[in-house]
Every structure is written in structure tokens, then in C-alpha cells.
Scaffold this motif. Sequence first.
Motif, short mmCIF file in Angstrom:
data_model
loop_
_atom_site.label_atom_id
_atom_site.label_comp_id
_atom_site.label_asym_id
_atom_site.label_seq_id
_atom_site.Cartn_x
_atom_site.Cartn_y
_atom_site.Cartn_z
N SER A 76 0.62 -0.96 -0.02
CA SER A 76 -0.01 0.03 -0.18
C SER A 76 1.11 1.19 0.47
N GLU A 77 1.92 1.62 0.71
CA GLU A 77 2.79 2.05 0.65
C GLU A 77 3.96 2.27 -0.81
N GLN A 78 3.92 1.78 -1.37
CA GLN A 78 4.80 2.08 -2.81
C GLN A 78 3.19 2.14 -3.07
N ALA A 79 1.93 1.85 -3.47
CA ALA A 79 1.38 2.18 -4.22
C ALA A 79 1.10 3.55 -4.00
N THR A 80 1.29 4.10 -3.18
CA THR A 80 0.94 5.64 -2.23
C THR A 80 2.14 6.45 -3.44
N VAL A 81 3.30 5.65 -3.19
CA VAL A 81 4.61 6.34 -3.99
C VAL A 81 4.13 6.48 -5.38
N ASP A 82 4.24 5.22 -5.46
CA ASP A 82 3.79 4.91 -7.16
C ASP A 82 2.80 6.26 -7.49
N ALA A 83 2.09 5.98 -7.28
CA ALA A 83 0.27 7.30 -7.51
C ALA A 83 1.38 8.79 -7.13
N VAL A 84 1.88 9.34 -6.59
CA VAL A 84 2.37 10.54 -6.13
C VAL A 84 3.85 10.29 -7.55
N ALA A 85 4.29 9.99 -7.50
CA ALA A 85 5.65 9.91 -8.40
C ALA A 85 4.88 10.16 -10.04
N TYR A 86 3.51 9.01 -10.35
CA TYR A 86 3.13 9.83 -11.90
C TYR A 86 2.09 10.91 -11.53
N GLU A 87 1.52 11.09 -10.46
CA GLU A 87 1.46 12.99 -10.90
C GLU A 87 2.44 14.01 -11.34
N ILE A 88 3.49 14.04 -10.17
CA ILE A 88 4.91 14.42 -10.38
C ILE A 88 4.82 14.56 -11.54
N THR A 115 1.38 27.18 -14.16
CA THR A 115 3.24 26.01 -14.46
C THR A 115 3.59 26.11 -12.91
N LEU A 116 3.75 27.51 -12.83
CA LEU A 116 4.99 28.02 -11.71
C LEU A 116 4.40 27.05 -10.18
N ARG A 117 2.29 27.70 -10.36
CA ARG A 117 1.62 26.35 -9.68
C ARG A 117 1.98 25.29 -8.95
N GLY A 118 2.04 24.94 -10.32
CA GLY A 118 1.97 23.14 -10.04
C GLY A 118 3.64 23.07 -9.76
N LEU A 119 4.66 23.38 -10.02
CA LEU A 119 6.00 23.04 -9.56
C LEU A 119 6.24 23.26 -7.85
N GLU A 120 5.45 25.04 -7.97
CA GLU A 120 5.14 25.32 -5.90
C GLU A 120 5.01 24.09 -5.42
N ARG A 121 3.53 23.42 -5.82
CA ARG A 121 2.82 22.55 -4.96
C ARG A 121 3.95 21.16 -5.19
N ASP A 122 4.55 20.93 -5.87
CA ASP A 122 5.17 19.65 -6.00
C ASP A 122 6.63 19.96 -5.29
N GLY A 123 6.70 20.95 -5.22
CA GLY A 123 8.12 20.99 -4.07
C GLY A 123 8.93 21.65 -4.89
N VAL A 124 8.99 21.30 -6.55
CA VAL A 124 10.11 21.67 -7.24
C VAL A 124 10.52 23.44 -7.71
N VAL A 125 9.67 24.22 -6.97
CA VAL A 125 9.87 25.49 -7.14
C VAL A 125 9.48 26.46 -5.94
N ARG A 126 10.66 27.06 -5.19
CA ARG A 126 10.26 27.85 -4.82
C ARG A 126 9.51 29.38 -4.70
N ARG A 127 8.62 30.09 -4.65
CA ARG A 127 8.78 31.37 -4.16
C ARG A 127 8.70 32.22 -2.99
N LEU A 128 8.96 33.46 -3.29
CA LEU A 128 9.88 33.90 -1.97
C LEU A 128 9.18 35.40 -2.41
#
Length: 115
Positions: free
Chosen positions: A3-15, A56-69
Amino acid sequence: MGSEQATVDAVAYEIFHGVSGKWALPVMNLLGEGTLRFNELHAAAEGISHKMLTQTLRGLERDGVVRRLVHPTVPPRVDYSLTEAGQALRGTINGLCGWTRRYLEQIEAARTRFG
């Protein structure tokens, strides 16, 4: 554990879905060179609309890829940069580009055979 692996996979696919969009890779590439303000990004990413850059910036920020200061100035100044995770992802993407360069002839031959 399954179940934990399935959760990680689901998040990975979203990203992966988010960073595979038309504008995410160019934006990440630009931010990989350094911190930019919104208008600098908009000018550098030729052809992107204001609305699409914001999304695009909001999505990348949501996923922790981009920092908005946001700087407390008048008018407000907002800087965008890649997070540590964003830099690592950019490295992975560059690795995929290297793979493409390495196997380009084979890829093109396969596509020709395919039709």
C-alpha cells in the motif's frame, strides 16, 4: 508495504504528469540557471502566456520543485528558484536528455521502421 509503494507510485505519476507538460521543462531549465522574477521568466520562456506561466509555476511550487519568495516591498517583488528537489529533478531530466542523445540514431531508425 504494498500500500505504501502504491501511494509513492501514485504521487510519482502525478509529479511526472506535471513536469511533462509543455512548459514545465523549459521553466525548470530557466530556473536551473538561477533565480528569476516572474517577468524575467515570462520574457525568457518565449511563447508562454501569462496565465500558463502562472499555472506552471503553481504546479511546480505545489510539488516542491519551485520556491516562490515574496519580498515585502511596494510593489511586491516575487522571486522564483528551484528547490533542492527541483535541482535534483533537473539533473534527472538532463540524464534523460543524455540518454536521448546517446541512442538517437537507434530511436530514429526504430521510428522509421515503425512507419
